[in-house]
Write an enzyme that holds these catalytic residues in place. Structure first.
Site, mmCIF file in Angstrom:
data_model
loop_
_atom_site.group_PDB
_atom_site.id
_atom_site.type_symbol
_atom_site.label_atom_id
_atom_site.label_comp_id
_atom_site.label_asym_id
_atom_site.label_seq_id
_atom_site.Cartn_x
_atom_site.Cartn_y
_atom_site.Cartn_z
ATOM 1 N N TYR A 28 -12.784 -32.533 -15.999
ATOM 2 C CA TYR A 28 -13.289 -31.571 -15.028
ATOM 3 C C TYR A 28 -14.686 -32.004 -14.566
ATOM 4 O O TYR A 28 -15.174 -33.068 -14.935
ATOM 5 C CB TYR A 28 -13.236 -30.166 -15.613
ATOM 6 N N THR B 134 -6.662 -21.616 -21.489
ATOM 7 C CA THR B 134 -6.471 -20.948 -20.205
ATOM 8 C C THR B 134 -5.227 -20.069 -20.245
ATOM 9 O O THR B 134 -4.159 -20.506 -20.681
ATOM 10 C CB THR B 134 -6.340 -21.985 -19.087
ATOM 11 N N ALA C 240 -15.471 -31.518 -20.651
ATOM 12 C CA ALA C 240 -14.376 -32.327 -21.181
ATOM 13 C C ALA C 240 -13.217 -32.419 -20.201
ATOM 14 O O ALA C 240 -13.222 -31.813 -19.130
ATOM 15 C CB ALA C 240 -13.889 -31.719 -22.499
ATOM 16 N N HIS C 241 -12.219 -33.222 -20.572
ATOM 17 C CA HIS C 241 -10.866 -33.228 -20.003
ATOM 18 C C HIS C 241 -10.789 -33.585 -18.527
ATOM 19 O O HIS C 241 -9.799 -33.305 -17.864
ATOM 20 C CB HIS C 241 -10.189 -31.864 -20.236
ATOM 21 N N HIS D 23 -18.227 -26.532 -20.337
ATOM 22 C CA HIS D 23 -17.012 -27.350 -20.347
ATOM 23 C C HIS D 23 -17.340 -28.710 -19.738
ATOM 24 O O HIS D 23 -17.410 -28.871 -18.522
ATOM 25 C CB HIS D 23 -15.914 -26.655 -19.551
#
Length: 372
Positions: free
Chosen positions: A181, A34, A178-179, A176
């Site tokens: 979110y 990002t 992952a992480h 996305h």
């Protein structure tokens, strides 16, 4: 100075790789990072130049920074790029063209932050914070548990992003997941407490992600690659686990494979760290073994410390990659994603492949704001 020889790095890293309609010139991937350099969510010429510089520097595949899908609650910062709307998509078409002109391939990462959204934040201040159960990753402020309509709307937004990527000349997409979110919030039992068909055991918690993947697969060509980024760790919770055993992890992966995932991007903080006791395989290695799909590994490649330590000034910024080459030689995983090392040096891939490691520029937090 790195100790790998030119011949070994070339032999291991400089091999083509094919995934559906996508053929890469080598095994080096630019990891999504990002940047918040897209005012109003629209990527400009500087974004095209940024990615094209890495392609010209020898990267085989670029995965863009996370891009917000077309849902009001998807984002939380105004200068993170969007992947919807004519102006933003025209900007992204220019990015893809620039990368292709420089000899690279590129896929956008499609992103919804879910409960990581800050209440009242742009780009849609009035949009609610939503998640599978409205449970925040950190803190105590609840959000809105997603309704059936919310599920359908988010799935449609990802599918629209996939179709737009193919139409604008991209080489595939990455979802996305992952992480911590939104998609990952469904996968993780801490944030998914649903009692309908989208919560419960690992396979049920994977249902939303699988339906999302299937919707994307339905609107693009059969050989248009779909990558899925996944992780055990979450932002603010590095001990989180989707699967504490290979069997539990396989229960998450299997529905995603069936839905149409072509490759998994397994995010770790340290690529050299074994995932389960009794085996040297890292997360990407286990994901490849359990899913039967190609895997991308990532995590502090080419650096002497993992990313959280680097941001408090620990480490010199360069590290030997012989261990990485060992794993690739064993086909533990297929591709390796590089993040901060490519921020510091856009020609990292070229220099490593050519054996010019003494010319590498080390990553430093001090220089981060000047890197482009």
């Amino acid at each position: 100075m790195l100790s790998t020889t030119t011949s070994r790095a070339t032999e291991v890293l400089d091999r083509p790789f094919t995934l559906g309609s996508l053929t890469l010139r080598n095994r080096i991937v630019m990891a999504p990072m990002t940047r918040e350099h897209s005012p109003g969510g629209v990527p400009g010429p500087d974004v095209a130049e940024y990615y094209a510089r890495r392609a010209a520097g020898g990267v085989g595949l670029i995965i863009t920074e996370g891009t917000y899908v077309d849902h009001p609650s998807a984002g939380t910062r105004p200068a993170v790029p969007q992947f919807h709307g004519e102006r933003a998509l025209a900007g992204w078409a220019d990015v893809a063209a620039a990368v292709h002109h420089a000899g690279g391939k590129i896929v956008p990462q499609l992103w919804h932050v879910g409960m990581a959204r800050v209440a009242g934040a742009p780009p849609v201040p009035q949009a609610p914070r939503i998640g599978p159960s409205g449970i925040p990753l950190e803190g105590h402020e609840p959000g809105h548990p997603m309704t059936r309509q919310d599920l359908d709307d988010v799935i449609a937004a990802f599918a629209a992003g996939a179709a737009a990527a193919e139409a604008r000349g991209f080489d595939g997409i990455e979802i996305h997941g992952a992480h911590g979110y939104l998609v990952d919030q469904f996968l993780w039992e801490h944030t998914n407490r649903r009692t309908d068909g989208y919560g419960g055991d690992p396979a049920s918690r994977t249902r939303f992600a699988a339906e999302l993947v299937a919707a994307c697969r339905a609107v693009v060509a059969p050989d248009f690659p779909i990558l899925f980024r996944m992780s055990q760790w979450k932002v603010g919770n590095y001990d989180a686990r989707l699967g504490s055993t290979p069997q539990e992890l396989e229960a998450v992966l299997a529905p995603l494979v069936e839905a149409g995932v072509d490759a998994f991007h397994a995010s770790t903080r340290r690529y050299w760290q074994p995932e389960f006791d009794g085996s040297e395989l890292n997360l990407a290695g286990w994901v490849k073994k359990l899913s039967g799909r190609p895997a991308v590994s990532v995590g502090s490649v080419g650096l002497d410390t993992e990313f959280t330590k680097a941001f408090v000034g620990q480490g010199s910024g360069l590290a030997d990659i012989n261990g990485l080459l060992d794993r690739l030689e064993r086909d533990e995983f297929d591709l390796i994603a590089v993040g901060r090392a490519l921020l510091a040096d856009p020609r990292w891939a070229e220099k490593v492949l050519d054996g010019r490691t003494e010319e590498l520029t080390a990553f430093s937090v001090r220089a981060l704001k000047t890197l482009s």
